[in-house]
Enzyme design. Structure first.
Site, PDB file in Angstrom:
ATOM      1  N   CYS A  67      44.470  -3.818 -31.854  1.00  0.00           N
ATOM      2  CA  CYS A  67      44.273  -5.159 -31.313  1.00  0.00           C
ATOM      3  C   CYS A  67      42.984  -5.659 -31.939  1.00  0.00           C
ATOM      4  O   CYS A  67      42.475  -5.010 -32.867  1.00  0.00           O
ATOM      5  CB  CYS A  67      44.280  -5.186 -29.786  1.00  0.00           C
ATOM      6  SG  CYS A  67      42.918  -4.337 -28.979  1.00  0.00           S
ATOM      7  N   HIS A 100      38.823  17.505 -32.686  1.00  0.00           N
ATOM      8  CA  HIS A 100      38.208  17.887 -31.408  1.00  0.00           C
ATOM      9  C   HIS A 100      38.975  17.416 -30.181  1.00  0.00           C
ATOM     10  O   HIS A 100      38.870  18.016 -29.124  1.00  0.00           O
ATOM     11  CB  HIS A 100      36.775  17.343 -31.320  1.00  0.00           C
ATOM     12  CG  HIS A 100      35.821  18.063 -32.232  1.00  0.00           C
ATOM     13  ND1 HIS A 100      34.454  17.897 -32.152  1.00  0.00           N
ATOM     14  CD2 HIS A 100      36.038  18.943 -33.247  1.00  0.00           C
ATOM     15  CE1 HIS A 100      33.865  18.655 -33.079  1.00  0.00           C
ATOM     16  NE2 HIS A 100      34.809  19.293 -33.762  1.00  0.00           N
TER      17      HIS A 100
HETATM   18  C1  RB5 Z   1      42.862 -11.030 -28.350  1.00  0.00           C
HETATM   19  O1  RB5 Z   1      42.154 -12.207 -28.535  1.00  0.00           O
HETATM   20  C2  RB5 Z   1      41.912  -9.880 -28.053  1.00  0.00           C
HETATM   21  O2  RB5 Z   1      41.366 -10.024 -26.801  1.00  0.00           O
HETATM   22  C3  RB5 Z   1      42.650  -8.563 -28.186  1.00  0.00           C
HETATM   23  O3  RB5 Z   1      43.172  -8.442 -29.461  1.00  0.00           O
HETATM   24  C4  RB5 Z   1      41.825  -7.327 -27.979  1.00  0.00           C
HETATM   25  O4  RB5 Z   1      40.621  -7.364 -28.687  1.00  0.00           O
HETATM   26  C5  RB5 Z   1      41.659  -6.897 -26.587  1.00  0.00           C
HETATM   27  O5  RB5 Z   1      41.062  -5.852 -26.279  1.00  0.00           O
END
Ligand code: RB5
Length: 151
Positions: A67, A100
Site C-alpha cells: 500500500c 529471523h
Molecule cells: C492510501 O492513501 C493510503 O492510506 C494507503 O495506501 C496506505 O498507506 C495505508 O496504510
C-alpha cells in the site's frame, strides 16, 4: 515445481505491483494477482484479506502486499493466524524478515521506495531461508498465550 506468488495492493501500491507482476512473470514465477486492478482509490483490506486468508489456509508459502506506506497492508495481514507480514524498506530488512522472523508475507511501502529496490527486496525475500533455532522459539511465542494452540 513452479512457485505461485500471490500479490495484492491498494491504489497506493498499484503501480509498483504492476511492475513486480511483470518482473516476477519474466523471472518464471506464476503470479496470483489479488488486485487492485486500477489506480482508482480503494480500501486496502478488501485486497489484503483475501491474500492473507489464502496464506493462512496454506495455499501459498510466501506472498507480497503493498500500500502507500505498507502499514495498512501489513496490519491487515497480521490479523490472520499464522501470517507473519513484515514491513520492509531495504534488502537487508527483507532478508532478516525471512532469516529471523520466518515472515511469510513481505509488505512494501509503494510510495516510499523505488520499483527497482522493491524488486531486489522481493528476490531477496523469496530466496532467503528461515534460520530456525532460537528464532523458532521466538516466533512460536508471538501469538498471545491464551490464543496458542500447542497440541
Ligand atoms: C492510501 O492513501 C493510503 O492510506 C494507503 O495506501 C496506505 O498507506 C495505508 O496504510
Amino acid at each position: 515445481m513452479e512457485q505461485i506468488i500471490p500479490i495484492a495492493s491498494d491504489h497506493g501500491g498499484f503501480e509498483m505491483k504492476q511492475y513486480l507482476v511483470e518482473k516476477l512473470t519474466k523471472a518464471g514465477y506464476k503470479v496470483h494477482d489479488y488486485g487492485t486492478f486500477s489506480p482508482e482509490s480503494v480500501d486496502y483490506p478488501d485486497m489484503i484479506h483475501p491474500l492473507a486468508s489464502a496464506i493462512e489456509a496454506g495455499q501459498y508459502p510466501l506472498g507480497i502486499i503493498l500500500c502507500g506506506s505498507g502499514n495498512g497492508a501489513q496490519m491487515t495481514a497480521n490479523h490472520h493466524h499464522n501470517v507473519r507480514a513484515a514491513l520492509c524498506w531495504n534488502v537487508e530488512l527483507s532478508k532478516l524478515a525471512r532469516q529471523h522472523n520466518n515472515a511469510n508475507v513481505l509488505a512494501l511501502p509503494g510510495r516510499f521506495i523505488s520499483n527497482e529496490l522493491a524488486w531486489e527486496m522481493v528476490q531477496a525475500f523469496l530466496h532467503t531461508d528461515f534460520e530456525g533455532g532460537r528464532h523458532k522459539r521466538r516466533i512460536e511465542k508471538i501469538e498471545p498465550i491464551e490464543k496458542r494452540n500447542d497440541e
